[in-house]
Write a protein that holds these residues in place. Structure first.
Motif, PDB file in Angstrom:
ATOM      1  N   GLY A 171       0.783  -1.227   0.000  1.00 42.81           N
ATOM      2  CA  GLY A 171       0.000   0.000   0.000  1.00 42.81           C
ATOM      3  C   GLY A 171       0.813   1.274   0.000  1.00 42.81           C
ATOM      4  O   GLY A 171       0.249   2.368   0.140  1.00 42.81           O
ATOM      5  N   ARG A 172       2.124   1.175  -0.187  1.00 45.26           N
ATOM      6  CA  ARG A 172       2.979   2.362  -0.155  1.00 45.26           C
ATOM      7  C   ARG A 172       3.438   2.775  -1.557  1.00 45.26           C
ATOM      8  O   ARG A 172       3.552   1.958  -2.462  1.00 45.26           O
ATOM      9  N   ALA A 173       3.755   4.061  -1.700  1.00 46.00           N
ATOM     10  CA  ALA A 173       4.324   4.591  -2.940  1.00 46.00           C
ATOM     11  C   ALA A 173       5.690   5.178  -2.625  1.00 46.00           C
ATOM     12  O   ALA A 173       5.925   5.698  -1.540  1.00 46.00           O
ATOM     13  N   VAL A 174       6.599   5.111  -3.585  1.00 44.57           N
ATOM     14  CA  VAL A 174       7.970   5.571  -3.387  1.00 44.57           C
ATOM     15  C   VAL A 174       8.385   6.454  -4.568  1.00 44.57           C
ATOM     16  O   VAL A 174       8.161   6.112  -5.715  1.00 44.57           O
ATOM     17  N   ASP A 175       9.006   7.601  -4.274  1.00 45.99           N
ATOM     18  CA  ASP A 175       9.519   8.494  -5.309  1.00 45.99           C
ATOM     19  C   ASP A 175      11.002   8.221  -5.533  1.00 45.99           C
ATOM     20  O   ASP A 175      11.721   7.909  -4.591  1.00 45.99           O
ATOM     21  N   THR A 176      11.487   8.400  -6.764  1.00 46.86           N
ATOM     22  CA  THR A 176      12.906   8.205  -7.074  1.00 46.86           C
ATOM     23  C   THR A 176      13.336   9.132  -8.199  1.00 46.86           C
ATOM     24  O   THR A 176      12.486   9.685  -8.893  1.00 46.86           O
ATOM     25  N   TRP A 177      14.648   9.296  -8.387  1.00 52.18           N
ATOM     26  CA  TRP A 177      15.117  10.190  -9.449  1.00 52.18           C
ATOM     27  C   TRP A 177      16.482   9.772  -9.988  1.00 52.18           C
ATOM     28  O   TRP A 177      17.224   9.032  -9.346  1.00 52.18           O
ATOM     29  N   ALA A 178      16.796  10.288 -11.166  1.00 55.05           N
ATOM     30  CA  ALA A 178      18.134  10.174 -11.759  1.00 55.05           C
ATOM     31  C   ALA A 178      18.375  11.444 -12.563  1.00 55.05           C
ATOM     32  O   ALA A 178      17.443  12.048 -13.095  1.00 55.05           O
ATOM     33  N   VAL A 179      19.630  11.879 -12.638  1.00 50.98           N
ATOM     34  CA  VAL A 179      19.985  13.118 -13.330  1.00 50.98           C
ATOM     35  C   VAL A 179      20.902  12.817 -14.509  1.00 50.98           C
ATOM     36  O   VAL A 179      21.937  12.151 -14.348  1.00 50.98           O
ATOM     37  N   TYR A 180      20.518  13.293 -15.692  1.00 50.51           N
ATOM     38  CA  TYR A 180      21.269  13.070 -16.924  1.00 50.51           C
ATOM     39  C   TYR A 180      21.847  14.401 -17.415  1.00 50.51           C
ATOM     40  O   TYR A 180      21.138  15.420 -17.417  1.00 50.51           O
ATOM     41  N   PRO A 181      23.114  14.428 -17.859  1.00 53.08           N
ATOM     42  CA  PRO A 181      23.755  15.683 -18.269  1.00 53.08           C
ATOM     43  C   PRO A 181      23.412  16.122 -19.689  1.00 53.08           C
ATOM     44  O   PRO A 181      24.286  16.483 -20.480  1.00 53.08           O
ATOM     45  N   ALA A 182      22.136  16.099 -20.043  1.00 57.45           N
ATOM     46  CA  ALA A 182      21.656  16.573 -21.347  1.00 57.45           C
ATOM     47  C   ALA A 182      20.153  16.778 -21.245  1.00 57.45           C
ATOM     48  O   ALA A 182      19.486  16.071 -20.485  1.00 57.45           O
ATOM     49  N   VAL A 183      19.639  17.738 -21.996  1.00 57.14           N
ATOM     50  CA  VAL A 183      18.199  18.003 -21.997  1.00 57.14           C
ATOM     51  C   VAL A 183      17.668  17.889 -23.422  1.00 57.14           C
ATOM     52  O   VAL A 183      18.164  18.577 -24.320  1.00 57.14           O
ATOM     53  N   PRO A 184      16.688  17.028 -23.675  1.00 57.59           N
ATOM     54  CA  PRO A 184      16.112  16.925 -25.019  1.00 57.59           C
ATOM     55  C   PRO A 184      15.473  18.250 -25.440  1.00 57.59           C
ATOM     56  O   PRO A 184      14.946  18.991 -24.603  1.00 57.59           O
ATOM     57  N   ALA A 185      15.510  18.543 -26.716  1.00 54.67           N
ATOM     58  CA  ALA A 185      14.856  19.741 -27.227  1.00 54.67           C
ATOM     59  C   ALA A 185      13.353  19.637 -26.987  1.00 54.67           C
ATOM     60  O   ALA A 185      12.769  18.554 -27.069  1.00 54.67           O
ATOM     61  N   THR A 186      12.739  20.770 -26.687  1.00 51.88           N
ATOM     62  CA  THR A 186      11.307  20.787 -26.415  1.00 51.88           C
ATOM     63  C   THR A 186      10.524  20.238 -27.601  1.00 51.88           C
ATOM     64  O   THR A 186      10.720  20.656 -28.741  1.00 51.88           O
ATOM     65  N   GLY A 187       9.658  19.271 -27.329  1.00 50.55           N
ATOM     66  CA  GLY A 187       8.831  18.679 -28.373  1.00 50.55           C
ATOM     67  C   GLY A 187       9.488  17.563 -29.137  1.00 50.55           C
ATOM     68  O   GLY A 187       8.826  16.848 -29.899  1.00 50.55           O
ATOM     69  N   GLN A 188      10.803  17.372 -28.962  1.00 55.59           N
ATOM     70  CA  GLN A 188      11.513  16.305 -29.672  1.00 55.59           C
ATOM     71  C   GLN A 188      11.446  15.003 -28.864  1.00 55.59           C
ATOM     72  O   GLN A 188      11.563  15.015 -27.643  1.00 55.59           O
ATOM     73  N   PRO A 189      11.263  13.858 -29.515  1.00 53.79           N
ATOM     74  CA  PRO A 189      11.123  12.599 -28.782  1.00 53.79           C
ATOM     75  C   PRO A 189      12.447  12.115 -28.203  1.00 53.79           C
ATOM     76  O   PRO A 189      13.515  12.329 -28.782  1.00 53.79           O
ATOM     77  N   PHE A 190      12.364  11.470 -27.062  1.00 55.69           N
ATOM     78  CA  PHE A 190      13.507  10.758 -26.519  1.00 55.69           C
ATOM     79  C   PHE A 190      12.999   9.478 -25.866  1.00 55.69           C
ATOM     80  O   PHE A 190      11.801   9.334 -25.593  1.00 55.69           O
ATOM     81  N   ALA A 191      13.905   8.540 -25.653  1.00 54.31           N
ATOM     82  CA  ALA A 191      13.542   7.252 -25.060  1.00 54.31           C
ATOM     83  C   ALA A 191      14.250   7.080 -23.730  1.00 54.31           C
ATOM     84  O   ALA A 191      15.373   7.569 -23.545  1.00 54.31           O
ATOM     85  N   LEU A 192      13.605   6.390 -22.805  1.00 59.63           N
ATOM     86  CA  LEU A 192      14.183   6.097 -21.502  1.00 59.63           C
ATOM     87  C   LEU A 192      14.255   4.586 -21.310  1.00 59.63           C
ATOM     88  O   LEU A 192      13.237   3.892 -21.407  1.00 59.63           O
ATOM     89  N   THR A 193      15.460   4.097 -21.030  1.00 57.49           N
ATOM     90  CA  THR A 193      15.636   2.716 -20.606  1.00 57.49           C
ATOM     91  C   THR A 193      15.970   2.751 -19.119  1.00 57.49           C
ATOM     92  O   THR A 193      16.996   3.312 -18.724  1.00 57.49           O
ATOM     93  N   TRP A 194      15.094   2.194 -18.318  1.00 53.37           N
ATOM     94  CA  TRP A 194      15.216   2.238 -16.858  1.00 53.37           C
ATOM     95  C   TRP A 194      15.439   0.822 -16.359  1.00 53.37           C
ATOM     96  O   TRP A 194      14.527   0.046 -16.206  1.00 53.37           O
ATOM     97  N   TYR A 195      16.715   0.458 -16.167  1.00 49.51           N
ATOM     98  CA  TYR A 195      17.076  -0.887 -15.740  1.00 49.51           C
ATOM     99  C   TYR A 195      16.486  -1.932 -16.689  1.00 49.51           C
ATOM    100  O   TYR A 195      16.552  -1.756 -17.890  1.00 49.51           O
ATOM    101  N   ASP A 196      15.873  -3.005 -16.170  1.00 50.24           N
ATOM    102  CA  ASP A 196      15.370  -4.029 -17.094  1.00 50.24           C
ATOM    103  C   ASP A 196      13.878  -3.876 -17.372  1.00 50.24           C
ATOM    104  O   ASP A 196      13.248  -4.772 -17.912  1.00 50.24           O
ATOM    105  N   PHE A 197      13.319  -2.710 -17.052  1.00 52.31           N
ATOM    106  CA  PHE A 197      11.942  -2.444 -17.457  1.00 52.31           C
ATOM    107  C   PHE A 197      11.909  -2.173 -18.961  1.00 52.31           C
ATOM    108  O   PHE A 197      12.918  -1.767 -19.546  1.00 52.31           O
ATOM    109  N   PRO A 198      10.772  -2.365 -19.612  1.00 54.08           N
ATOM    110  CA  PRO A 198      10.685  -2.090 -21.049  1.00 54.08           C
ATOM    111  C   PRO A 198      11.040  -0.629 -21.361  1.00 54.08           C
ATOM    112  O   PRO A 198      10.661   0.282 -20.620  1.00 54.08           O
TER     113      PRO A 198
END
Length: 206
Positions: A171-198
Motif C-alpha cells: 500500500g505504499r508509494a515511493v519516489d525516485t530520481w536520476a539526473v542526466y547531463p543533457a536536456v532533449p529539445a522541447t517537443g523532440q522525442p527521446f527514449a528512456l531505458t530504466w534498468y530491465d523495465f521495457p
C-alpha cells in the motif's frame, strides 16, 4: 511476490517518511530529506527567483554609429528547452498492483532530472534492491533524437543506498530520481531505458 530491481530510484515512502530505492530486484530506505536534497538539480528555479534585483530597468543600448545598420535581434529557438518542470505521467511498468511511473522531468542548467514513482498496491511487500554505484550509473539511459545516448551522472540509489536491498511496504508509494547531463529539445522525442523495465519510447517535454 515478484522481485524487481528499482535502481536509480529516489524514494519517499508515503505516509512513513522513509525513502526507498532500488533496481529491478531490490529496494532501499533512507531519511526523507536525503531523497530530495542529493544531487546537483534539486529543483527548478522559479520565475520569481530569476527576476533580477535593483531598479528592474536595464541600461539603454548605445546608439549605432552613423551609417551603420542596427542588426536584428536574434529570435529564440523554438525547440530550445526551458528550465522548468514538465509533467509526463508515463506508465513504465505494470504487473497487477505493482506499477512504475515516470511522473515528471526537471530541466535545469543543461541537466535533466527524471522523477519516478514506484507504487505497491498489493497486500504484501515488494522486494527491490540497489546495485553498486558503478553498476547503477550504467543501468539506465536516455536516447535523444539526435542519436546521442546519455547515462546518468547521479541518482538517489548511487549516492545514498548503493548495494542495499529491502522491500516497499504494501500500500505504499515511493519516489525516485536520476539526473542526466543533457536536456532533449522541447517537443523532440527521446527514449528512456530504466534498468530491465521495457524501454519507454517517444517521451517529449511539452
Amino acid at each position: 511476490m515478484e522481485k524487481r530491481y528499482l535502481a536509480l530510484l529516489a524514494a519517499v515512502v508515503v505516509a512513513a517518511g522513509l525513502a526507498v530505492v532500488g533496481t529491478i530486484g531490490g529496494e532501499y530506505l533512507a531519511d526523507r530529506t536525503a531523497s530530495r536534497s542529493t544531487g546537483p538539480t534539486g529543483g527548478v528555479t522559479s520565475d520569481a527567483q530569476r527576476t533580477s534585483t535593483g531598479s528592474g530597468e536595464s541600461d539603454p543600448a548605445p546608439p549605432p554609429s552613423p551609417g551603420t545598420a542596427t542588426p536584428p535581434s536574434p529570435e529564440p529557438a523554438g525547440d530550445e528547452p526551458t528550465d522548468r518542470t514538465y509533467r509526463i505521467d508515463r506508465l513504465l511498468y505494470e504487473q497487477g498492483p505493482l506499477t512504475v511511473t515516470l511522473v515528471s522531468a526537471e530541466a535545469t542548467d543543461g541537466r535533466l532530472r527524471l522523477n519516478l514513482v514506484y507504487r505497491n498496491g498489493s497486500a504484501t511487500p515488494w522486494p527491490v534492491s540497489c546495485p553498486t554505484a558503478e553498476v547503477d550509473l550504467v543501468s539506465s539511459k536516455i536516447e535523444l533524437a539526435d542519436g546521442r545516448t546519455v547515462r546518468p551522472e547521479t541518482s538517489w540509489c548511487a549516492t545514498t543506498r548503493a548495494g542495499e536491498s529491502f522491500s516497499i511496504a504494501a500500500g505504499r508509494a515511493v519516489d525516485t530520481w536520476a539526473v542526466y547531463p543533457a536536456v532533449p529539445a522541447t517537443g523532440q522525442p527521446f527514449a528512456l531505458t530504466w534498468y530491465d523495465f521495457p524501454t519507454a519510447e517517444d517521451i517529449r517535454l511539452r
